[in-house]
Design a protein around this motif. Structure first.
Motif, PDB file in Angstrom:
ATOM      1  N   ASP A 179       0.833  -1.196   0.000  1.00 58.96           N
ATOM      2  CA  ASP A 179       0.000   0.000   0.000  1.00 58.96           C
ATOM      3  C   ASP A 179       0.874   1.255   0.000  1.00 58.96           C
ATOM      4  OD1 ASP A 179       0.868   0.472   2.607  1.00 58.96           O
ATOM      5  OD2 ASP A 179      -1.021  -0.086   3.530  1.00 58.96           O
ATOM      6  N   GLY A 180       0.211   2.411  -0.058  1.00 56.50           N
ATOM      7  CA  GLY A 180       0.927   3.676  -0.171  1.00 56.50           C
ATOM      8  C   GLY A 180       1.884   3.958   0.962  1.00 56.50           C
ATOM      9  N   SER A 181       1.577   3.455   2.174  1.00 56.47           N
ATOM     10  CA  SER A 181       2.458   3.745   3.315  1.00 56.47           C
ATOM     11  C   SER A 181       3.871   3.205   3.101  1.00 56.47           C
ATOM     12  CB  SER A 181       1.869   3.191   4.609  1.00 56.47           C
ATOM     13  OG  SER A 181       1.847   1.769   4.579  1.00 56.47           O
ATOM     14  N   MET A 182       4.003   2.160   2.294  1.00 56.13           N
ATOM     15  CA  MET A 182       5.330   1.603   1.997  1.00 56.13           C
ATOM     16  C   MET A 182       6.166   2.536   1.119  1.00 56.13           C
ATOM     17  SD  MET A 182       5.549  -1.186   3.685  1.00 56.13           S
ATOM     18  CE  MET A 182       7.006  -1.871   2.938  1.00 56.13           C
ATOM     19  N   TRP A 183       5.503   3.428   0.380  1.00 52.59           N
ATOM     20  CA  TRP A 183       6.192   4.361  -0.506  1.00 52.59           C
ATOM     21  C   TRP A 183       6.676   5.606   0.232  1.00 52.59           C
ATOM     22  CZ3 TRP A 183       7.253   3.396  -5.571  1.00 52.59           C
ATOM     23  CH2 TRP A 183       6.592   2.327  -6.160  1.00 52.59           C
ATOM     24  N   LEU A 184       6.079   5.889   1.389  1.00 50.88           N
ATOM     25  CA  LEU A 184       6.341   7.167   2.045  1.00 50.88           C
ATOM     26  C   LEU A 184       7.791   7.387   2.476  1.00 50.88           C
ATOM     27  CD1 LEU A 184       3.021   7.676   4.015  1.00 50.88           C
ATOM     28  CD2 LEU A 184       3.760   8.785   1.896  1.00 50.88           C
ATOM     29  N   PRO A 185       8.514   6.396   3.012  1.00 49.03           N
ATOM     30  CA  PRO A 185       9.916   6.667   3.367  1.00 49.03           C
ATOM     31  C   PRO A 185      10.766   7.095   2.163  1.00 49.03           C
ATOM     32  CG  PRO A 185       9.162   4.705   4.499  1.00 49.03           C
ATOM     33  CD  PRO A 185       8.087   5.080   3.506  1.00 49.03           C
ATOM     34  N   GLU A 186      10.599   6.416   1.038  1.00 48.71           N
ATOM     35  CA  GLU A 186      11.343   6.789  -0.172  1.00 48.71           C
ATOM     36  C   GLU A 186      10.899   8.160  -0.675  1.00 48.71           C
ATOM     37  OE1 GLU A 186      12.363   5.092  -4.656  1.00 48.71           O
ATOM     38  OE2 GLU A 186      10.976   3.972  -3.379  1.00 48.71           O
ATOM     39  N   PHE A 187       9.603   8.382  -0.710  1.00 48.56           N
ATOM     40  CA  PHE A 187       9.069   9.670  -1.136  1.00 48.56           C
ATOM     41  C   PHE A 187       9.631  10.794  -0.263  1.00 48.56           C
ATOM     42  CE2 PHE A 187       6.062  13.129  -0.834  1.00 48.56           C
ATOM     43  CZ  PHE A 187       5.772  13.403  -2.162  1.00 48.56           C
ATOM     44  N   ASP A 188       9.542  10.618   1.055  1.00 43.91           N
ATOM     45  CA  ASP A 188      10.028  11.647   1.979  1.00 43.91           C
ATOM     46  C   ASP A 188      11.509  11.926   1.773  1.00 43.91           C
ATOM     47  OD1 ASP A 188       7.481  11.858   3.073  1.00 43.91           O
ATOM     48  OD2 ASP A 188       7.963  10.644   4.842  1.00 43.91           O
ATOM     49  N   HIS A 189      12.300  10.872   1.597  1.00 42.39           N
ATOM     50  CA  HIS A 189      13.740  11.067   1.391  1.00 42.39           C
ATOM     51  C   HIS A 189      14.015  11.820   0.091  1.00 42.39           C
ATOM     52  CE1 HIS A 189      18.035  10.401   1.296  1.00 42.39           C
ATOM     53  NE2 HIS A 189      17.871  10.020   0.043  1.00 42.39           N
ATOM     54  N   GLU A 190      13.467  11.312  -0.999  1.00 40.76           N
ATOM     55  CA  GLU A 190      13.795  11.894  -2.303  1.00 40.76           C
ATOM     56  C   GLU A 190      13.315  13.335  -2.435  1.00 40.76           C
ATOM     57  OE1 GLU A 190      15.990  10.643  -4.037  1.00 40.76           O
ATOM     58  OE2 GLU A 190      15.931   8.532  -3.492  1.00 40.76           O
ATOM     59  N   VAL A 222      28.100  26.791  -6.931  1.00 43.14           N
ATOM     60  CA  VAL A 222      27.268  26.679  -5.735  1.00 43.14           C
ATOM     61  C   VAL A 222      27.522  25.297  -5.121  1.00 43.14           C
ATOM     62  CG1 VAL A 222      24.894  26.619  -4.863  1.00 43.14           C
ATOM     63  CG2 VAL A 222      25.509  28.191  -6.726  1.00 43.14           C
ATOM     64  N   PRO A 223      27.796  25.217  -3.827  1.00 45.42           N
ATOM     65  CA  PRO A 223      28.019  23.903  -3.204  1.00 45.42           C
ATOM     66  C   PRO A 223      26.815  22.977  -3.418  1.00 45.42           C
ATOM     67  CG  PRO A 223      28.662  25.651  -1.700  1.00 45.42           C
ATOM     68  CD  PRO A 223      27.971  26.311  -2.867  1.00 45.42           C
ATOM     69  N   VAL A 224      27.104  21.769  -3.848  1.00 48.55           N
ATOM     70  CA  VAL A 224      26.075  20.786  -4.153  1.00 48.55           C
ATOM     71  C   VAL A 224      25.793  19.966  -2.895  1.00 48.55           C
ATOM     72  CG1 VAL A 224      25.497  18.789  -5.600  1.00 48.55           C
ATOM     73  CG2 VAL A 224      26.847  20.675  -6.556  1.00 48.55           C
ATOM     74  N   PRO A 225      24.514  19.826  -2.519  1.00 51.05           N
ATOM     75  CA  PRO A 225      24.206  19.020  -1.336  1.00 51.05           C
ATOM     76  C   PRO A 225      24.399  17.534  -1.613  1.00 51.05           C
ATOM     77  CG  PRO A 225      22.174  19.777  -2.367  1.00 51.05           C
ATOM     78  CD  PRO A 225      23.310  20.419  -3.118  1.00 51.05           C
ATOM     79  N   GLY A 226      24.827  16.813  -0.600  1.00 55.99           N
ATOM     80  CA  GLY A 226      24.960  15.363  -0.716  1.00 55.99           C
ATOM     81  C   GLY A 226      23.606  14.717  -0.475  1.00 55.99           C
ATOM     82  N   HIS A 227      23.140  13.938  -1.411  1.00 57.32           N
ATOM     83  CA  HIS A 227      21.825  13.313  -1.281  1.00 57.32           C
ATOM     84  C   HIS A 227      21.914  11.891  -0.746  1.00 57.32           C
ATOM     85  CE1 HIS A 227      20.256  16.802  -3.234  1.00 57.32           C
ATOM     86  NE2 HIS A 227      20.944  16.561  -4.337  1.00 57.32           N
ATOM     87  N   TYR A 228      23.022  11.220  -1.035  1.00 54.78           N
ATOM     88  CA  TYR A 228      23.194   9.832  -0.595  1.00 54.78           C
ATOM     89  C   TYR A 228      24.524   9.659   0.129  1.00 54.78           C
ATOM     90  CZ  TYR A 228      19.523   9.347  -4.065  1.00 54.78           C
ATOM     91  OH  TYR A 228      18.370   9.504  -4.785  1.00 54.78           O
ATOM     92  N   GLY A 229      25.138  10.741   0.489  1.00 53.16           N
ATOM     93  CA  GLY A 229      26.434  10.757   1.154  1.00 53.16           C
ATOM     94  C   GLY A 229      27.093  12.079   0.847  1.00 53.16           C
ATOM     95  N   PRO A 230      28.269  12.306   1.398  1.00 53.81           N
ATOM     96  CA  PRO A 230      28.917  13.611   1.216  1.00 53.81           C
ATOM     97  C   PRO A 230      29.351  13.851  -0.231  1.00 53.81           C
ATOM     98  CG  PRO A 230      30.367  12.086   2.367  1.00 53.81           C
ATOM     99  CD  PRO A 230      29.042  11.401   2.220  1.00 53.81           C
ATOM    100  N   HIS A 271      16.019  12.347 -11.553  1.00 55.01           N
ATOM    101  CA  HIS A 271      16.688  12.701 -12.814  1.00 55.01           C
ATOM    102  C   HIS A 271      16.933  14.211 -12.908  1.00 55.01           C
ATOM    103  CE1 HIS A 271      17.314  13.261 -17.121  1.00 55.01           C
ATOM    104  NE2 HIS A 271      16.243  14.028 -17.141  1.00 55.01           N
ATOM    105  N   HIS A 272      15.873  14.982 -12.698  1.00 51.41           N
ATOM    106  CA  HIS A 272      16.027  16.440 -12.825  1.00 51.41           C
ATOM    107  C   HIS A 272      16.797  17.043 -11.646  1.00 51.41           C
ATOM    108  CE1 HIS A 272      14.053  16.943 -16.593  1.00 51.41           C
ATOM    109  NE2 HIS A 272      12.973  16.294 -16.174  1.00 51.41           N
ATOM    110  N   ARG A 273      16.723  16.417 -10.478  1.00 46.78           N
ATOM    111  CA  ARG A 273      17.533  16.884  -9.350  1.00 46.78           C
ATOM    112  C   ARG A 273      19.025  16.704  -9.672  1.00 46.78           C
ATOM    113  NH1 ARG A 273      16.173  13.673  -4.564  1.00 46.78           N
ATOM    114  NH2 ARG A 273      17.967  12.375  -5.045  1.00 46.78           N
TER     115      ARG A 273
END
Length: 169
Positions: free
Chosen positions: A2-13, A150-158, A136-138
């Motif tokens: 169900d949708g609740s399983m998608w929320l952690p990935e959605f929130d992170h991305e 401009v300093p690029v933020p780390g999304h999956y690590g530094p 993709h666009h991020r």
């Protein structure tokens, strides 16, 4: 699933996308890395638009661009881009949270030029057309930021910027 399983990935991305959007220099909105590329402003506005596609995808079965042409929302300021993004994320998160497995398994179609251009289960659309599209666009935005110094933020690590900053501290 169900949708609740998608929320952690959605929130992170989408949380990571907001970090990138926060770094967009408004005084460089007109900048583009190439004549065929979007301007920084257009790319940031597009990223702010992506979460707005979620609820309509889950709540309808067809997006017919011939019958109802899509009109982009292009906020004029960085503050407005962030506000538009935040509103879309809030609406999308609520729609995902309410979606059950049956809803995510329903077929969704996009029609353009009289042709079906996308036809797949709504859960697959959520993954490909919403989440992957956002990532993709991020990534494109990360290149734009790097080229603008401009300093690029780390999304999956530094990032190299994070490592450099830590070394200087």
């Amino acid at each position: 699933m169900d949708g609740s399983m998608w929320l952690p990935e959605f929130d992170h991305e989408f949380g990571e996308t907001r970090k990138a959007l926060e770094r967009v220099p408004e005084d460089q909105f007109a900048w583009s890395p190439h004549e065929k590329s979007w301007s920084l402003h257009d790319l940031a506005a597009h990223l702010a638009e992506v979460p707005h596609w979620t609820a309509p995808t889950l709540e309808t079965d067809t997006m017919d661009l011939d019958a109802e042409p899509y009109e982009r929302v292009v906020p004029e300021t960085k503050e407005a881009i962030l506000a538009h993004f935040d509103a879309g994320v809030e609406q999308a998160r609520a729609a995902i949270a309410q979606a059950d497995g049956a809803k995510l398994g329903e077929t969704w179609r996009m029609i353009h030029g009289g042709e079906v251009t996308i036809e797949m289960p709504k859960g697959a659309v959520l993954r490909s057309f919403i989440l992957n599209h956002n990532v993709h666009h991020r990534a494109q935005l990360g290149v734009y930021l790097r080229l603008l110094g401009v300093p690029v933020p780390g999304h999956y690590g530094p990032t190299a910027d994070d490592i450099e900053q830590a070394a200087e501290a």
